[in-house]
Design an enzyme around this catalytic site. Structure first.
Site, mmCIF file in Angstrom:
data_model
loop_
_atom_site.group_PDB
_atom_site.id
_atom_site.type_symbol
_atom_site.label_atom_id
_atom_site.label_comp_id
_atom_site.label_asym_id
_atom_site.label_seq_id
_atom_site.Cartn_x
_atom_site.Cartn_y
_atom_site.Cartn_z
ATOM 1 N N TYR A 118 0.856 -1.189 0.000
ATOM 2 C CA TYR A 118 0.000 0.000 0.000
ATOM 3 C C TYR A 118 0.890 1.238 0.000
ATOM 4 O O TYR A 118 1.900 1.283 0.707
ATOM 5 C CB TYR A 118 -0.905 0.025 1.231
ATOM 6 C CG TYR A 118 -1.660 1.331 1.397
ATOM 7 C CD1 TYR A 118 -2.918 1.491 0.832
ATOM 8 C CD2 TYR A 118 -1.106 2.398 2.095
ATOM 9 C CE1 TYR A 118 -3.604 2.695 0.970
ATOM 10 C CE2 TYR A 118 -1.778 3.601 2.232
ATOM 11 C CZ TYR A 118 -3.023 3.740 1.670
ATOM 12 O OH TYR A 118 -3.702 4.931 1.784
ATOM 13 N N GLU A 206 -3.430 7.567 -4.059
ATOM 14 C CA GLU A 206 -3.483 6.330 -3.281
ATOM 15 C C GLU A 206 -3.362 5.149 -4.232
ATOM 16 O O GLU A 206 -4.197 5.000 -5.133
ATOM 17 C CB GLU A 206 -4.776 6.229 -2.477
ATOM 18 C CG GLU A 206 -4.824 5.005 -1.575
ATOM 19 C CD GLU A 206 -6.092 4.948 -0.746
ATOM 20 O OE1 GLU A 206 -5.988 4.893 0.490
ATOM 21 O OE2 GLU A 206 -7.194 4.965 -1.337
#
Length: 398
Positions: A118, A206
């Site tokens: 991530y 993101e």
């Protein structure tokens, strides 16, 4: 301004971030054609079919499918295009899917094990610096990771004056447990990602997951990108990325009229000048036992035409049971605002079917209250003090 995944990846590619080969399709036939093109260039026979909406959690709602043949690509595209996709980040009604992204398979065999990470880039408002947040636990909700295993969340703060420094990029790769070719590729990836964030004037990048392939390439498999609308004048080529089908229709109408409007779920409409006063007004409504139905900032001018447009936009929400007008008369005189409210009310005739509380404070506030109180046949209630306005809201909601 939120972007679709494929649009965000176009920006990433322009700054040197590696992404899988992907093509957008608006029909099942286009999806089939896209799969054939990817197969011809990459040789893969497994594809991801991904719904393109402005919301995360698409896989949980059935908006992401893995097709194990070119024929399955068309089948899944038929299922996804046109569906109302409900995810944890949409309303109960969901969002209609108008297009899908066909992506090459990245889970191929190789000398090492594929991994998911991530990574996001955003502003840390507490320090006034940009920040890269990252974790070795990719492909899942970062909120869940933060709750259950906070020690697996890493952050790297970046001074805007210097940008991401080489030692910081290496630190990111090290904390993700990488070595060799993957380590080098991750340092390039993180550096390019930060440049994309800064160069596009984004408020959020993101990537979940950042993917390490079996041959140690680092790819952005997903992309959630939000651009800073205040900087779009510097990026006119990004204006075409706006998809108003994904935005609240009333917000789109308000934007076209030059009004700052955000739809909420309450029962009291707000018309205010100034963002700070608008936030205070919404607190006032909640303390009075109501719920704000919107955030609406009319700005420095509140003439009859602008007030009428604001009223019409607020009343498009069927949940509105009352409207609170809370204007501070600094640049604009309160008596002119009051006249604008009266004129707008008269112009709209029977279109206004809820009570209106008008609280005007500042220049000529006394004259403004007298003007409103002198009107007959209008369901308009005047107030001068904040608490008085709250009490009037309570009365009309009772």
């Amino acid at each position: 301004m939120n972007l679709h995944e494929f649009q965000g990846k176009e920006i990433l590619k322009s700054f040197g971030v590696k992404v899988p080969m992907e093509l957008v399709a608006t029909t099942p036939e286009e999806a089939l054609e896209a799969a054939n093109k990817i197969h011809a260039e990459k040789g893969c026979t497994v594809f991801a079919v991904k719904a393109q909406i402005h919301a995360g959690g698409r896989g949980k709602g059935g908006g992401v499918k893995i097709a194990k043949s070119i024929e399955e690509v068309k089948m899944y595209a038929e299922q996804i295009i046109g569906m109302m996709l409900v995810t944890p980040q949409t309303s109960a009604e969901g969002k209609e899917v108008h297009q899908v992204l066909i992506s090459e398979n990245v889970y191929y065999d190789g000398p090492s094990k594929p991994e998911e990470y991530y990574m996001s880039v955003l502003l840390n408002r507490a320090t006034g610096k940009n920040m890269i947040m990252y974790s070795p636990e990719g492909g899942m909700d970062i909120e869940e990771v933060a709750e259950k295993t906070p020690e697996l969340i890493f952050t790297e703060e970046i001074d805007p004056a210097t940008g991401l420094l080489p030692f910081q990029a290496r630190k990111i790769a090290f904390n993700l447990g990488l070595s060799g070719a993957a380590f080098k590729d991750m340092t390039k990836f993180a550096t390019a990602l930060y440049k994309a964030y800064e160069g596009s004037d984004s408020s959020l990048f993101e990537i979940n997951p950042v993917f390490k392939t079996a041959d140690d390439q680092i790819l952005a498999v997903d992309a959630k990108v939000s651009l800073d609308e205040n900087a779009l004048y510097r990026h006119k080529n990004y204006l075409d990325y706006r998809d108003i089908r994904e935005e609240h229709p009333i917000e789109v109408e308000a934007k076209a009229a030059g009004l700052n409007y955000v739809a909420l779920d309450g029962n009291v409409g707000c018309m205010v000048n100034g963002a700070g006063l608008a936030m205070g007004t919404m607190d006032l409504i909640k303390q009075a036992g109501g719920e704000p139905a919107n955030f609406l900032d009319v700005g420095g001018t509140a003439d009859a035409k602008r007030v009428e447009i604001a009223f019409r936009i607020i009343l498009k929400d069927p949940n509105v049971k009352a409207i609170l007008v809370n204007i501070f008369g600094g640049i604009v005189r309160c008596d002119r605002v009051a006249q604008g409210v009266v004129d707008a009310y008269n112009n709209m005739k029977n279109a206004i079917n809820v009570p209106i509380i008008v609280r005007l404070q500042g220049t000529n506030a006394v004259e403004a209250k007298a003007l409103i109180d002198a009107q007959e046949g209008l369901n308009v209630i005047s107030a001068v003090e904040f608490q008085e306005a709250a009490e009037k809201v309570q009365e009309v909601l009772a």
